[in-house]
Write a protein that holds these residues in place. Structure first.
Motif, PDB file in Angstrom:
ATOM      1  N   LEU A 307       0.770  -1.240   0.190  1.00  0.00           N
ATOM      2  CA  LEU A 307      -0.006  -0.002   0.000  1.00  0.00           C
ATOM      3  C   LEU A 307       0.934   1.280   0.012  1.00  0.00           C
ATOM      4  O   LEU A 307       0.438   2.133  -0.610  1.00  0.00           O
ATOM      5  N   LEU A 308       2.055   1.229   0.720  1.00  0.00           N
ATOM      6  CA  LEU A 308       2.969   2.380   0.902  1.00  0.00           C
ATOM      7  C   LEU A 308       3.912   2.237  -0.393  1.00  0.00           C
ATOM      8  O   LEU A 308       4.889   2.926  -0.334  1.00  0.00           O
ATOM      9  N   ALA A 442      -4.451   4.681  -3.433  1.00  0.00           N
ATOM     10  CA  ALA A 442      -5.746   5.118  -3.746  1.00  0.00           C
ATOM     11  C   ALA A 442      -6.565   4.006  -4.365  1.00  0.00           C
ATOM     12  O   ALA A 442      -7.470   3.850  -4.492  1.00  0.00           O
ATOM     13  N   GLU A 443      -5.883   3.425  -5.177  1.00  0.00           N
ATOM     14  CA  GLU A 443      -6.104   2.180  -6.142  1.00  0.00           C
ATOM     15  C   GLU A 443      -6.494   0.745  -5.445  1.00  0.00           C
ATOM     16  O   GLU A 443      -7.605   0.193  -5.593  1.00  0.00           O
ATOM     17  N   LEU A 444      -5.514   0.563  -4.560  1.00  0.00           N
ATOM     18  CA  LEU A 444      -5.662  -0.823  -4.075  1.00  0.00           C
ATOM     19  C   LEU A 444      -6.762  -1.067  -2.808  1.00  0.00           C
ATOM     20  O   LEU A 444      -7.114  -2.022  -2.651  1.00  0.00           O
ATOM     21  N   VAL A 445      -6.820   0.197  -2.277  1.00  0.00           N
ATOM     22  CA  VAL A 445      -7.748   0.132  -1.353  1.00  0.00           C
ATOM     23  C   VAL A 445      -9.259  -0.261  -1.743  1.00  0.00           C
ATOM     24  O   VAL A 445     -10.232  -0.517  -1.138  1.00  0.00           O
ATOM     25  N   LYS A 446      -9.543  -0.267  -3.246  1.00  0.00           N
ATOM     26  CA  LYS A 446     -10.577  -0.653  -3.742  1.00  0.00           C
ATOM     27  C   LYS A 446     -10.846  -2.016  -3.809  1.00  0.00           C
ATOM     28  O   LYS A 446     -12.002  -2.537  -4.327  1.00  0.00           O
ATOM     29  N   ILE A 447      -9.858  -2.906  -3.400  1.00  0.00           N
ATOM     30  CA  ILE A 447      -9.909  -4.378  -3.738  1.00  0.00           C
ATOM     31  C   ILE A 447      -9.879  -5.042  -2.458  1.00  0.00           C
ATOM     32  O   ILE A 447      -9.017  -4.507  -1.238  1.00  0.00           O
ATOM     33  N   TYR A 495     -11.800   5.031   4.510  1.00  0.00           N
ATOM     34  CA  TYR A 495     -10.741   4.487   5.401  1.00  0.00           C
ATOM     35  C   TYR A 495     -10.053   5.604   6.286  1.00  0.00           C
ATOM     36  O   TYR A 495      -9.182   5.391   7.138  1.00  0.00           O
ATOM     37  N   VAL A 496     -10.469   6.838   6.250  1.00  0.00           N
ATOM     38  CA  VAL A 496      -9.937   8.051   6.737  1.00  0.00           C
ATOM     39  C   VAL A 496     -10.706   7.967   7.997  1.00  0.00           C
ATOM     40  O   VAL A 496     -11.524   7.704   8.566  1.00  0.00           O
TER      41      VAL A 496
END
Length: 708
Positions: A307-308, A442-447, A495-496
């Protein structure tokens, strides 16, 4: 509260004041990211992991207390709760001891002991346990009546009752637990009818295996349990039975008469029928729980690194999802990740239109002023990369190979359908590949994190615990980086700290209806976003080009007045203070210490003001595989190759060297010295040089060594 604090103290090395203050903040619905970032004085500078431990042990304590209440209520209803038993239950500090205390009073299903009691054999069992009767046969004869037709049946029934008493003795159960913990062996045998099954071959190392249960590595235990669940092997837990039975005998038998013989038979029955099956299952369950924790920790570490991962930032990207027969799906994205164009090219077999593909990519790169190209790392990736590198672009365009893991999950998801209702899954997948290069987080949090494929045996571990831990990792990563509220997707906003799915939807809808947020104060206009949610989230939400430059920083709005006072004291404007390292380092922070703000927070503020809104992630770097290596047959012992770490486990790491099969650097080949933690030597997506040690083409296995 005092009992809870004491419980956490016994499980951690944290200060009592830190625990107390953290619990109070948690009870006020504060989130872990908020507490660790903005309440350092209260916690004594605890980080997310330490606060997470407090949360974990708080939940454990609450579960224990809830179970105590339920047990006490049951015992009271049965009118069998003594003051002594009540005190023992209240003082218990773990669930196992609690359940052992409750075991003798638990309502039992129909058992052999219960049947014997109904036949009036409990007095006989007590006589035998007294060990005073020499002619036990004569005594037993008195109980031959009703359903009991022989003395042997009477004695057998009495032994069933004695066996139950033995099973319920806490000291005997704990002795066997200790024996299992220290000396148990786990062994396996292949089921012969399945030994030639093709699917069983990946488990063939465990067709005949034996190892100490307390030393077996987590990955091996999970592999063995999977092989068992798939029906390829049988698993047994074993201890020295003779040794255990002797120790139980010594605890109970104190005579040398017929009663002792009956008790010895009861001990053997208790052990084989009750104690060992129950406690060996418990031991295996505990080992599985530890293996789960280890595997979940590995997955969490890998996910955090993923993620990072390094973003290229707001650059225009051409993304390609490679393929042979179905062609390569191409999309063009603007700097904000919006889809501007899509089409399919067919440079590979069977059409082999490489010339047409090169012309098309060249024209698209020029038309959309492309700054970087992202190529998915799946089928036809190497061939597509080779094609792209042949193109003479007019501008300098960087070429990246991007992990496709989970892209297909996203492309078929509800989120993807809502983002791109008029496009099919192939276009959505290509967009995801391009956006991963722009901003992986930003993209991987959708999965669903479990679909990203950076764990070991993630489908075999406790799914609730796994999901909970991965959600914590995602939340911590999102808040560590910060979120642009005017461009973030709903999943990212959710997720904030303090937001969640519903408020994320409200923010997204408000932004769609009213346009961009111009200040952090505007966030309070979002429906149902009250003061508490604002307090928890504001410091993590960024507003670019805001009137107040602090709105694009990690400085919390509750501290704006302090920063303005600093600027005023220095005789400069706020914008002149921000980024002015020379002035910021000269400020006497002690001057601003008060009851509500301390040096820890002030130092954080100065650090943020020096580089406001700085992304903690490194910038993405171009990487090129050895172009001469196309398949596993091109590898040979001794080769030095560039590679990218694509998975980390407790036993080593896997490395992509540009072919279908990933190679393994076993933990013993990471360093010449002892390796305690693989993550201390490599990290996910790290670019490294490896040496080929062994190539097993038949089993498609590659052994590598980290080349320093």
């Amino acid at each position: 509260m005092a009992q809870l604090i004491q419980y956490i103290l016994t499980h951690t090395q944290l200060l009592e004041s830190s625990i107390k203050n953290t619990i109070e903040l948690l009870n006020e619905d504060c989130t872990i990211p908020f507490i660790s970032r903005y309440r350092k004085e209260a916690t004594g500078n605890l980080d997310e992991v330490q606060i997470g431990d407090i949360v974990k042990f708080k939940e454990q304590f609450e579960t224990l207390e809830k179970r105590k209440v339920a047990i006490l209520k049951t015992l009271e209803e049965q009118a069998i709760l003594t003051e002594d038993l009540k005190q023992k239950i209240l003082k218990t500090q773990d669930l196992i001891t609690l359940e052992d205390l409750y075991l003798p009073f638990k309502k039992k299903r129909k058992t052999k002991a219960e049947t014997a009691r109904k036949n009036g054999l409990e007095p006989l069992a007590k006589i035998i346990m007294s060990q005073n009767a020499n002619d036990i046969e004569s005594v037993a004869y008195k109980y031959v009546k009703g359903d009991i037709s022989t003395t042997e049946e009477a004695l057998e029934g009495a032994r069933h009752i004695i066996a139950e008493w033995i099973n319920e003795r806490t000291d005997i159960r704990n002795n066997l637990r200790n024996e299992l913990e220290r000396r148990a062996q786990i062994s396996t045998k292949v089921i012969k009818s399945k030994s030639t099954d093709e699917k069983a071959q990946k488990f063939r190392d465990y067709f005949d295996w034996s190892e100490s249960l307390n030393r077996i590595p987590s990955h091996r235990l999970l592999a063995i349990l999977r092989a068992e669940s798939e029906g390829f092997i049988r698993v047994k837990i074993e201890v020295d039975e003779i040794r255990v039975l002797e120790r139980i005998d010594n605890k109970i038998i104190r005579s040398n008469n017929a009663c002792a013989d009956q008790i010895e038979l009861a001990i053997s029955d208790a052990y084989k029928r009750l104690l060992f099956p129950s406690l060996s299952n418990e031991a295996l369950s505990n080992a599985k729980e530890k293996a789960d924790e280890s595997a979940i920790t590995v997955f969490a570490k890998n996910l955090k690194q993923l993620l990072l991962g390094s973003p290229i930032g707001e650059k225009r990207v051409l993304a390609i999802d490679p393929g042979f027969r179905t062609g390569c799906k191409v999309v063009c994205l603007d700097a904000q990740g919006h889809l501007k164009h899509n089409e399919t090219i067919y440079p590979h077999a069977p059409k082999n239109d490489s010339i047409g593909a090169i012309k098309k990519i060249s024209s698209l790169a020029e038309a959309y002023k492309i700054e970087a190209i992202a190529i998915g790392n799946g089928t036809a990736s190497r061939e597509t990369e080779a094609l792209i590198r042949k193109i003479q672009f007019k501008n300098d365009i960087q070429v990246f190979v991007v992990s496709e893991a989970g892209a297909s999950i996203y492309s078929a998801s509800k989120i993807a359908r809502e983002e791109f209702p008029n496009y099919d899954v192939t276009v959505r997948g290509s967009v995801s590949i391009g956006r991963r290069l722009q901003d992986p987080l930003a993209e991987l949090v959708k999965i669903d994190a479990k679909s990203i494929g950076v764990g070991q045996y993630q489908h075999d571990v406790d799914q609730t615990k796994l999901q909970k831990q991965l959600d914590i990792v995602v939340e911590n990563c999102v808040n560590a980086v910060g979120v642009n509220i005017n461009s973030a997707s709903q999943p990212l906003l959710s997720y904030v700290s303090g937001i969640g799915p519903k408020l994320a939807e409200n923010i997204f809808n408000y932004r769609t209806e009213h346009g961009v947020f111009k200040s952090r104060k505007d966030i309070l206009k979002v429906p149902r976003l009250g003061g508490k949610a604002f307090e928890q989230s504001a410091g993590f939400l960024r507003i670019k080009n805001a009137k107040n430059p602090l709105d694009d920083s990690a400085v919390h709005p509750e501290r704006y007045a302090i920063v303005k006072q600093m600027a005023k004291d220095e005789g400069i404007s706020l914008s002149e203070l921000i980024g002015n390292k020379a002035i910021l380092q000269k400020i006497n922070l002690k001057k601003y210490v008060s009851q509500t703000i301390g040096l820890l927070t002030l130092k954080d503020i100065i650090k943020e003001l020096e580089k406001p809104g700085l992304d903690i992630r490194e910038t993405a770097k171009v990487f090129t595989f050895n172009q001469n290596i196309k398949t596993i047959t091109d590898l040979h012992e001794g080769q030095l190759l560039p590679g990218i770490v694509n998975n980390i486990t407790n036993f080593g790491c896997f490395v992509d060297v540009g072919i279908k099969e990933s190679g393994l650097i076993h933990v013993s080949n990471l360093s010449d010295s002892f390796v305690k933690d693989v993550n201390e030597h490599v990290h996910l997506h790290q670019q490294i040089i490896v040496k080929v040690l062994e190539v097993d083409v038949a089993r498609k296995r590659i052994q590598l060594k980290l080349h320093k």
